[in-house]
Scaffold this active site. Structure first.
Site, PDB file in Angstrom:
ATOM      1  N   LYS A 109       0.841  -1.192   0.000  1.00 55.44           N
ATOM      2  CA  LYS A 109       0.000   0.000   0.000  1.00 55.44           C
ATOM      3  C   LYS A 109       0.881   1.250   0.000  1.00 55.44           C
ATOM      4  CE  LYS A 109      -3.763  -0.549   2.411  1.00 55.44           C
ATOM      5  NZ  LYS A 109      -4.325  -0.850   3.741  1.00 55.44           N
TER       6      LYS A 109
ATOM      7  N   ARG B 299      -3.172   3.131   8.637  1.00 57.06           N
ATOM      8  CA  ARG B 299      -3.518   1.951   7.825  1.00 57.06           C
ATOM      9  C   ARG B 299      -2.383   0.942   7.801  1.00 57.06           C
ATOM     10  NH1 ARG B 299      -4.795   4.442   2.024  1.00 57.06           N
ATOM     11  NH2 ARG B 299      -6.126   2.588   1.873  1.00 57.06           N
TER      12      ARG B 299
ATOM     13  N   GLY C 249      -8.374  -8.035   4.828  1.00 55.17           N
ATOM     14  CA  GLY C 249      -9.193  -8.174   6.039  1.00 55.17           C
ATOM     15  C   GLY C 249      -8.453  -8.722   7.248  1.00 55.17           C
TER      16      GLY C 249
ATOM     17  N   MET D 265      -5.579  -7.414   8.739  1.00 49.12           N
ATOM     18  CA  MET D 265      -4.974  -6.446   9.644  1.00 49.12           C
ATOM     19  C   MET D 265      -5.856  -5.215   9.746  1.00 49.12           C
ATOM     20  SD  MET D 265      -0.994  -7.098   9.268  1.00 49.12           S
ATOM     21  CE  MET D 265      -0.978  -6.298   7.717  1.00 49.12           C
TER      22      MET D 265
ATOM     23  N   ARG E   9      -3.591  -1.478  -6.345  1.00 47.90           N
ATOM     24  CA  ARG E   9      -2.783  -2.697  -6.254  1.00 47.90           C
ATOM     25  C   ARG E   9      -3.222  -3.640  -7.362  1.00 47.90           C
ATOM     26  NH1 ARG E   9      -5.615  -4.532  -0.829  1.00 47.90           N
ATOM     27  NH2 ARG E   9      -7.604  -5.201  -1.667  1.00 47.90           N
TER      28      ARG E   9
ATOM     29  N   HIS F  90      -8.940 -41.550  -0.649  1.00 50.25           N
ATOM     30  CA  HIS F  90      -9.105 -42.254  -1.917  1.00 50.25           C
ATOM     31  C   HIS F  90     -10.068 -41.514  -2.835  1.00 50.25           C
ATOM     32  CE1 HIS F  90     -11.057 -45.360  -4.495  1.00 50.25           C
ATOM     33  NE2 HIS F  90      -9.788 -45.694  -4.689  1.00 50.25           N
TER      34      HIS F  90
ATOM     35  N   SER G 240      10.554 -44.395 -16.289  1.00 50.80           N
ATOM     36  CA  SER G 240       9.457 -43.502 -15.926  1.00 50.80           C
ATOM     37  C   SER G 240       9.388 -43.492 -14.406  1.00 50.80           C
ATOM     38  CB  SER G 240       8.150 -44.004 -16.526  1.00 50.80           C
ATOM     39  OG  SER G 240       7.079 -43.247 -16.005  1.00 50.80           O
TER      40      SER G 240
ATOM     41  N   CYS H  88       5.475 -40.246 -14.112  1.00 50.80           N
ATOM     42  CA  CYS H  88       4.027 -40.429 -14.101  1.00 50.80           C
ATOM     43  C   CYS H  88       3.583 -40.329 -12.644  1.00 50.80           C
ATOM     44  CB  CYS H  88       3.640 -41.763 -14.719  1.00 50.80           C
ATOM     45  SG  CYS H  88       4.450 -43.167 -13.979  1.00 50.80           S
TER      46      CYS H  88
ATOM     47  N   TYR I 129       9.605 -35.773 -20.489  1.00 57.06           N
ATOM     48  CA  TYR I 129       8.169 -35.515 -20.443  1.00 57.06           C
ATOM     49  C   TYR I 129       7.626 -35.682 -19.031  1.00 57.06           C
ATOM     50  CZ  TYR I 129       7.411 -40.575 -20.182  1.00 57.06           C
ATOM     51  OH  TYR I 129       7.412 -41.877 -19.769  1.00 57.06           O
TER      52      TYR I 129
END
Ligand code: ADP
Ligand code: MG
Ligand code: MG
Length: 898
Positions: free
Chosen positions: A25, A95, A104, A106, A362, A480, A790, A857, A877
């Site tokens: 700010k 402020r 919200g 502080m 901001r 799960h 992999s 994977c 990949y």
């Protein structure tokens, strides 16, 4: 050291890039001054003051007092007023402002400096006693709450705070005097209310509201610094990973008043629409009000301009029509700010007697589709370059676009049944069923269903697949149900503790409300909410979204990592290709055995005691498997498909009840007691470390032989049909190179046989899944034989940490709470530990085999942070579930740009 930074009148000690010192700010207030945008003058106490304050046992540095006094004089000079003066008093706001906005969390105190000495002067000066008393009662409310209660460490019971007590007095007063809005209260009304407030403060907090301007100022400053360590701020910091050392800054600023009458106003706005991304100035404002009134929702705010009026707001006055000149000035500032910061801004403004003042700017928060639209639009408007556009969208935000969502309007008027944890994205509606079989059966009849379970297990998977959404009473974000649902991109809410489920009665209860099988419910997976009845859904079709397509095109041009998907059915594979997958990184084969027609053969195979019987049983599965593989290889159109040989512990196939045992015994032609006995003999204490992975193929080579035949015959037949195929056969859970060699030999022999039989040369690869620490340590030995690696990082995390993924839920919350783990290692790869093993295996493997193809994977392949890591260690990949493919594409592009 300089502790206080001035700003005002087109000059400032600080600027925008000093957020660490001045907070967001403060830095932006300074910057707006430098841009000659009208900002009430003031000064910022740096975050270093906050750090010193806590270091020195909550006392301020000695120089602070003088520096504040100097800065205050500059402000007084600009404003031609004096703080505490009885004729011409300056009022201030105090402020908070941390580096990163903590909405919200502080505190702020407005109208500081009103005392019995200054009030008469201000009344004379403004000729507006009602305004002065309105401002005074606001000061008293905020000050009592922020300084005298919260900062003093008083923690009243829920609803019993001093602010609530005062609010209660105010509404009683309004009722007794037939007043409806705050604006209906006159000067004398406020004087009466102020008296009541002051008495309440004295009674509840035991001291008087301070009547000295300097006491108010320093009380306010100290309270803001203390709010940095308030309970709310601490827990917010934890969630957002904001370090405690950062501290907050404090901004002290000249008050400007939106509540002096009809020619005054206050508002908040976004330079573009934060919900849609549309390039339209969007905001809300109120006449005769102070800033917090807009946010607090006490009065319905008005729309900023004609362009953004909706059905609900069409009859309310816009700022554009009420104050056209001011609106134009504001519009101008909007354009300049956006250009200057090259991003959408969230701004606060106040109009005092026809003069516009800016109070804050901001970077504005936005939702997923808005983020995409703004990034692409701004690039096309030449405001930002392509790389910046790519970095502007948080990959996880793409999730919103890929799933249907609840219609916000219909959600507002809906009846909430219960709440749980938001485990799977999007929204869904369906009729409630309580077993996986019912889910499947209803779905076959064409019904949309929601599967409700106490919690789910692997046996429920077919029902979960058939259901629109999954709802459970127990389990957490890594249960799960949650994992499966997120993998499929399916809506899911877990851990709804209020749910009382009776599978026997086919109903569930929440308190007095009963929901029976077949009743409709609607779920919001993003918020974890469950509603009664059917609500409207907005469908997802990212291909309809031109900006999304454009952004993904840029991502694909930028990234070097390939993106594959984990898929085991042609439908999943096609979906993934639509989302941009370039291959399959993991095709599990076990579900192919669970199918009703095949499970019997599988069980026969496991329970046979002669090799001949076993062979007969398993070869019975060959035609089925071949069809499965044909479907997938065909759907992938020549893209690589990694197929993993059978992996799960045998016991998963033979968990049977008495009826099933009898049926099986009949079928094999042996006694039920013998079947039971054999099942018992296969029981394992620790199946996850037991007879599974390549250990199955080593004990039962005919399984490997059958699977290799199915894959390679499918490939041969497709090749002969002119279809391009690219299979990669993956041997799971190898820990010693000899295991790999044993299994590879079987596969190669099958291949030679099939090549002869079909008279062709097969294009295929054999490689292994690296998921045990020993495989990483001996990766050089394995790479001499394997064509690809992999990384199965789920099992690798389990076996490296020694955490069972299925049981981590019992202690993970404690570990996270006490910062023993930074996060769930099954969601984001543990770079320091598991990652070190992965990096070592990559190096060992490539050193002996430079053409080794390497990917990952498992869950981590779709996690943005883990994808950065994969890029850095040089993988070829990543592979993830279909619905995470777009997220992975964007993450991979961002990894190149970092
Ligand atoms: P938050 O970070 O919670 O928005 P702020 O410090 O921005 O807190 O202030 C809360 C409200 O008070 C905002 O609406 C703001 O515009 C208003 N406000 C703050 N300082 C002043 C001031 N000097 N003059 C008028 N209004 C102010
Ligand atoms: Mg603000
Ligand atoms: Mg595994």
């Amino acid at each position: 050291m300089k502790y206080v930074y001035n700003f005002g009148d087109g000059k400032a000690d600080g600027k925008a890039d000093m957020k660490n010192l001045l907070g967001g700010k403060g830095a932006n207030l300074a910057e707006m001054n430098l841009l000659d945008i009208p900002v009430p003058p003031g000064f910022t106490l740096t975050t270093e003051v906050c750090t010193e304050y806590y270091k020195n046992n909550k006392s301020f540095p000695n120089e602070l007092d003088n520096e504040v006094r100097d800065c205050l004089s500059s402000v007084e000079a600009i404003m031609n007023t004096k703080f505490g003066d009885e004729n011409n008093p300056l009022l201030l706001s105090v402020r908070s402002g941390a580096r990163q906005s903590m909405p919200g969390m502080m505190e702020t105190v407005l109208n500081v400096g009103l005392t019995s000495k200054t009030i008469p002067g201000l009344i004379k000066k403004t000729n507006n006693p009602r305004f002065v008393y309105d401002a005074y009662r606001r000061l008293i409310t905020m000050y009592a709450d922020v300084v005298m209660e919260k900062a003093a460490g008083i923690e009243p019971k829920e609803g019993n705070g001093i602010r609530q007590k005062m609010e209660h007095h105010l509404s009683t007063y309004k009722n007794e005097n037939n007043l409806i809005n705050d604006t209906d209260l006159s000067e004398n009304d406020w004087i009466a209310v102020i008296d009541i407030f002051k008495n309440e403060i004295k009674t509840t907090l035991g001291s008087d509201f301070p009547d000295d301007h300097n006491a108010q100022l320093w009380g306010g400053i100290e309270a803001v610094f203390k709010s940095w360590n308030g309970a709310r701020a601490i827990s917010y910091r934890k969630i957002e990973n904001i370090p405690e050392e950062w501290g907050t800054a404090v901004n002290v600023q000249t008050m400007v008043f939106g509540n002096t009458g009809e020619n005054s106003a206050t508002g908040v706005a976004f330079t573009r629409n934060p919900a849609t991304g549309e390039n339209k100035f969007f905001g809300e404002w109120l006449t005769n009000a102070q800033g917090e009134d807009v946010v607090a929702g006490l009065r319905t705010p008005n729309p900023l301009n004609e362009d953004t009026k909706t059905n609900e707001t069409k009859n309310l006055p816009s700022l554009e029509e009420s104050m056209p000149d001011i609106y134009n000035e504001l519009y101008n500032i909007r354009t300049r700010l956006e250009k200057h910061y090259s991003d959408m801004q969230d701004i606060e403004f106040t109009i005092e007697d026809g003069k516009l003042w800016m109070l804050q700017t901001r970077v504005g928060k936005r939702n997923g589709s808005a983020a995409i639209k703004m990034a692409v639009d701004m690039m096309n408007e030449n405001m930002i370059d392509k790389n910046t556009a790519l970095m502007r969208v948080n990959p996880n935000q793409l999730d919103e676009l890929l799933h249907p969502a609840l219609d916000t309007d219909s959600e507002q008027s809906a009846i909430l049944l219960t709440k749980g944890l938001p485990a799977g994205p999007g929204g869904a509606k369906g009729r409630v069923v309580f077993t996986a079989d019912d889910a499947e059966a209803w779905n076959k009849k064409g019904e949309q269903v929601i599967l409700v379970r106490e919690e789910t297990s692997p046996e429920d998977v077919h029902g979960m697949h058939a259901a629109e959404a999954i709802l459970t009473a127990r389990g957490g974000m890594t249960s799960h149900a949650a994992l499966v649902a997120r993998g499929w991109g399916k809506c899911c809410v877990v851990g709804c503790n209020e749910l009382n489920i009776s599978v026997d009665k086919k109903e569930m209860k929440v308190g007095e409300v009963t929901v029976k099988e077949g009743d409709w419910v609607t779920m919001n997976g993003a918020l974890g909410k469950v509603y009664l009845g059917q609500l409207d859904l907005t469908p997802a079709d990212p291909d309809e979204n031109q900006e999304y397509k454009e952004l993904m095109r840029w991502a694909d041009e930028t990234r070097k990592l390939k993106i594959r998907t984990n898929a085991e059915s042609p439908d999943d594979a096609k979906q993934a290709i639509k989302f941009g997958a370039e291959g399959i990184g993991l095709c599990r084969t076990e579900h192919m055995f669970f199918d009703e027609k095949r499970i019997l053969a599988m069980r026969k195979m496991i329970l046979s005691d002669s090799e001949g019987d076993r062979r007969d049983a398993v070869m019975g599965l060959l035609p089925f498997q071949k069809e499965d593989f044909k479907g997938i290889l065909k759907a992938m159109e020549g893209k690589p498909v990694t197929i993993r040989l059978l992996d799960p512990p045998l016991h998963e196939f033979i968990t049977l009840d008495d009826d099933q045992i009898n049926e099986l015994a009949n079928n094999i032609g042996i006694d039920a007691s013998i079947v039971s006995q054999r099942i018992n003999s296969l029981h394992e204490l620790n199946p996850m470390l037991g007879h599974r992975g390549c250990r199955l193929g080593i004990a039962y080579p005919e399984i490997t032989e059958m699977q290799a035949s199915a894959i390679l015959e499918a490939s041969a037949e497709l090749t002969n049909e002119g279809v391009n195929v690219n299979p990669e056969i993956m041997i799971p859970l190898v820990g010693a190179v000899a295991e790999y060699i044993d299994q590879e030999k079987i596969i190669r022999e099958v291949a030679t046989k099939i090549e002869k039989q079909y008279s062709l040369t097969l294009k295929y690869m054999v490689g292994t899944m690296i998921e045990l620490p020993r495989a990483c340590l001996t990766a050089d030995e394995i790479a001499e034989h394997a064509e690809f690696f992999s990384f199965g990082t789920n099992d690798l995390t389990q076996t490296t940490y020694g955490f069972s993924r299925d049981d981590i839920g019992s202690f993970l919350p404690d570990y996270l709470d006490r910062n023993i783990l930074p996060g769930d290692p099954f969601q984001s790869l543990d770079v320091n530990g598991v990652g070190k093993l992965v990096a070592m295996a990559v190096k060992l493997g490539r050193d002996v085999n430079s053409t080794l193809k390497i990917g990952i994977c498992g869950e981590h392949g779709g996690d943005p942070e883990s994808i950065h890591f994969c890029k850095n260690i040089g993988l070829d990949y990543v592979s993830c579930s279909p619905y995470r493919v777009p997220i992975a594409r964007l993450s991979a592009a961002q990894a190149e740009l970092d």
